[in-house]
Design an enzyme around this catalytic site. Structure first.
Site, PDB file in Angstrom:
ATOM      1  N   CYS A   1     -12.326  44.776  28.171  1.00 35.28           N
ATOM      2  CA  CYS A   1     -12.400  46.233  28.014  1.00 35.28           C
ATOM      3  C   CYS A   1     -13.577  46.831  28.792  1.00 35.28           C
ATOM      4  O   CYS A   1     -14.733  46.439  28.585  1.00 35.28           O
ATOM      5  CB  CYS A   1     -12.549  46.537  26.522  1.00 35.28           C
ATOM      6  SG  CYS A   1     -12.934  48.266  26.196  1.00 35.28           S
TER       7      CYS A   1
ATOM      8  N   TYR B   1      -6.573  54.970  33.870  1.00 33.46           N
ATOM      9  CA  TYR B   1      -5.655  54.909  32.713  1.00 33.46           C
ATOM     10  C   TYR B   1      -4.613  56.018  32.797  1.00 33.46           C
ATOM     11  O   TYR B   1      -3.453  55.826  32.429  1.00 33.46           O
ATOM     12  CB  TYR B   1      -6.439  55.020  31.396  1.00 33.46           C
ATOM     13  CG  TYR B   1      -7.108  53.720  31.014  1.00 33.46           C
ATOM     14  CD1 TYR B   1      -6.471  52.797  30.189  1.00 33.46           C
ATOM     15  CD2 TYR B   1      -8.376  53.392  31.488  1.00 33.46           C
ATOM     16  CE1 TYR B   1      -7.071  51.587  29.847  1.00 33.46           C
ATOM     17  CE2 TYR B   1      -8.981  52.188  31.165  1.00 33.46           C
ATOM     18  CZ  TYR B   1      -8.329  51.292  30.343  1.00 33.46           C
ATOM     19  OH  TYR B   1      -8.922  50.093  30.014  1.00 33.46           O
TER      20      TYR B   1
HETATM   21  N1  LIG Z   1     -13.968  55.905  23.524  1.00 31.97           N
HETATM   22  C1  LIG Z   1     -13.966  54.533  23.360  1.00 31.97           C
HETATM   23  C2  LIG Z   1     -12.729  53.930  24.022  1.00 31.97           C
HETATM   24  C3  LIG Z   1     -12.614  52.474  23.729  1.00 31.97           C
HETATM   25  C4  LIG Z   1     -11.203  51.947  24.067  1.00 31.97           C
HETATM   26  O1  LIG Z   1     -10.295  52.710  24.399  1.00 31.97           O
HETATM   27  N2  LIG Z   1     -11.033  50.622  23.975  1.00 31.97           N
HETATM   28  C5  LIG Z   1      -9.726  50.028  24.219  1.00 31.97           C
HETATM   29  C6  LIG Z   1      -9.834  48.785  25.050  1.00 31.97           C
HETATM   30  S1  LIG Z   1     -10.210  49.044  26.723  1.00 31.97           S
HETATM   31  C7  LIG Z   1      -9.137  49.570  22.910  1.00 31.97           C
HETATM   32  O2  LIG Z   1      -9.787  48.918  22.133  1.00 31.97           O
HETATM   33  N3  LIG Z   1      -7.870  49.868  22.681  1.00 31.97           N
HETATM   34  C8  LIG Z   1      -7.157  49.438  21.535  1.00 31.97           C
HETATM   35  C9  LIG Z   1      -5.876  50.197  21.363  1.00 31.97           C
HETATM   36  O3  LIG Z   1      -5.604  51.076  22.166  1.00 31.97           O
HETATM   37  O4  LIG Z   1      -5.187  49.877  20.401  1.00 31.97           O
HETATM   38  C10 LIG Z   1     -15.251  54.013  23.929  1.00 31.97           C
HETATM   39  O5  LIG Z   1     -15.604  54.373  25.068  1.00 31.97           O
HETATM   40  O6  LIG Z   1     -15.940  53.273  23.246  1.00 31.97           O
END
Ligand SMILES: N[C@@H](CCC(=O)N[C@@H](CS)C(=O)NCC(=O)O)C(=O)O
Length: 359
Positions: free
Chosen positions: A83, A226
């Site tokens: 990530c 994204y």
């Molecule tokens: N706003 C968050 C975004 C974090 C994020 O989107 N993480 C993704 C991985 S790259 C995630 O865990 N996604 C899980 C999902 O969409 O279920 C940050 O910057 O900390």
């Protein structure tokens, strides 16, 4: 010539767009993807990707009477090496010299079912230390998934189960799950403990410039890739791709005149930009259709990415195996067979030309 492989046909979006049905005609295989509460839900009716805001927004602070004071050994960072948002935090942990004060664990790279009782797909921990290289079982709470951590922290949590998660071992809760805030805490609040306390990546004289840079880099590049990859219609994809390349062209031009994105000093804005650039040619160019120009075709951006990669501590935060296996393996609506492209396998530790600028 008869083509053996035919395109998967999108049959239908399920209720509330939380599920998608695909059929792969050549195998008469039907996928029913139920992706409740994940990035896959973040689609607007226009077919554009819309990211939702993070939920836990507490601050570790050196102020007297702070609920979350900066104590060595008290906090744990849950990440996925895949990530980019979590990798920002990991990068800070390393370059600020906080790895003894704040422990961390990475989940497995490929999303799995998080519960028997529903179809949510998300981050899970391996069952043993040997199951998955560079991932470990949850050392603190023994949970099986990041979802379970959120449920421990809040019984009525509704939202995505994202990494990074900054966990408080003492109060047994999530302090913060927003990377842009976690890196600010790591920059200043642990300076009595940090081995590299003098490194300030958000110095007061650069703050306005860093904030301004973060804004267009986030919209055009960090979140831009994204928006390209998760678009479900041609128009939003093209709009995102144009914005992405406008921002990348701008970066390349700026980096022809200075070593870092906010001048000749390394700053927060560089770390935030780097985590996207390092994934660009290996993943985003193929998986997210960001192929108008490759990173390695931008001379300044490419050398800049190597420069940041070679900062002591940074390379340990880049795990290309986890990165590639995650993206190509966790989004079957984009890559139904989970095939991982072999290339391009770039060596970011090779020489760069950035020493031509003073820093
Ligand atoms: N706003 C968050 C975004 C974090 C994020 O989107 N993480 C993704 C991985 S790259 C995630 O865990 N996604 C899980 C999902 O969409 O279920 C940050 O910057 O900390």
């Amino acid at each position: 010539m008869i083509s053996v492989f035919t395109k998967p046909q999108l049959l239908a979006f399920g209720p509330n767009k939380n599920s998608i049905s695909f059929i792969l005609p050549q195998f008469s295989l039907k996928f029913n993807l139920q992706m409740a509460r994940s990035a896959i839900d973040e689609m607007s009716d226009t077919g554009a990707f819309k990211r939702t805001a993070s939920t836990f927004r507490n601050f570790i602070s050196r102020e007297p009477n702070s609920t979350f004071p900066p104590e060595s050994g008290r906090y744990h960072l849950y990440v996925s090496y895949a990530c980019p948002w979590a990798s920002r935090c990991l990068a800070y942990l390393m370059i600020k010299g906080l790895e003894k004060a704040i422990t961390f664990t990475s989940v497995k790279p490929i999303w799995e079912r998080t519960k028997e009782s529903d179809e949510h797909m998300g981050w899970v921990f391996p069952a043993s230390a040997t199951e998955e290289p560079d991932a470990e079982p949850d050392p603190l709470n023994g949970t099986r998934s990041i979802r379970e951590l959120y449920e421990l922290a809040s019984t009525n949590y509704v939202g995505k189960y994202t990494v990074p998660v900054l966990w408080d071992k003492k109060l047994k809760t999530i302090v913060n799950n927003e990377s842009s805030e976690i890196i600010r805490m790591f920059n200043t609040e642990f300076n009595d403990i940090a081995e590299n306390a003098t490194l300030d990546l958000y110095p007061s004289h650069l703050r306005a410039q860093i904030d301004e840079t973060n804004e267009w880099v986030y919209n055009g590049i960090n979140n831009g890739v994204y928006k390209c990859g998760f678009a479900r219609k041609q128009g939003p994809y093209e709009q995102a791709a144009k914005e992405l390349y406008k921002a990348l062209d701008k970066c390349d031009e700026m980096l022809g005149k200075q070593r870092y994105i906010c001048g000749n000093t390394l700053s927060e804005a560089d770390i935030r930009l780097f985590v996207t650039l390092i994934r660009f040619d290996e993943v985003y160019a193929v998986h997210f259709k960001c192929n108008k120009k490759l990173l390695r075709e931008y001379p300044n951006l490419f050398n800049y990415t190597k420069d940041i990669f070679q900062i002591p501590g940074m390379s340990s935060t880049v795990n290309m195996q986890h990165i590639k296996r995650h993206y190509y393996g966790s989004h079957p609506f984009i890559n139904p067979f989970g095939i991982i492209p072999l290339g391009p396998d770039i060596d970011y530790s090779s020489p760069h030309d950035r020493n031509r600028f003073s820093s």
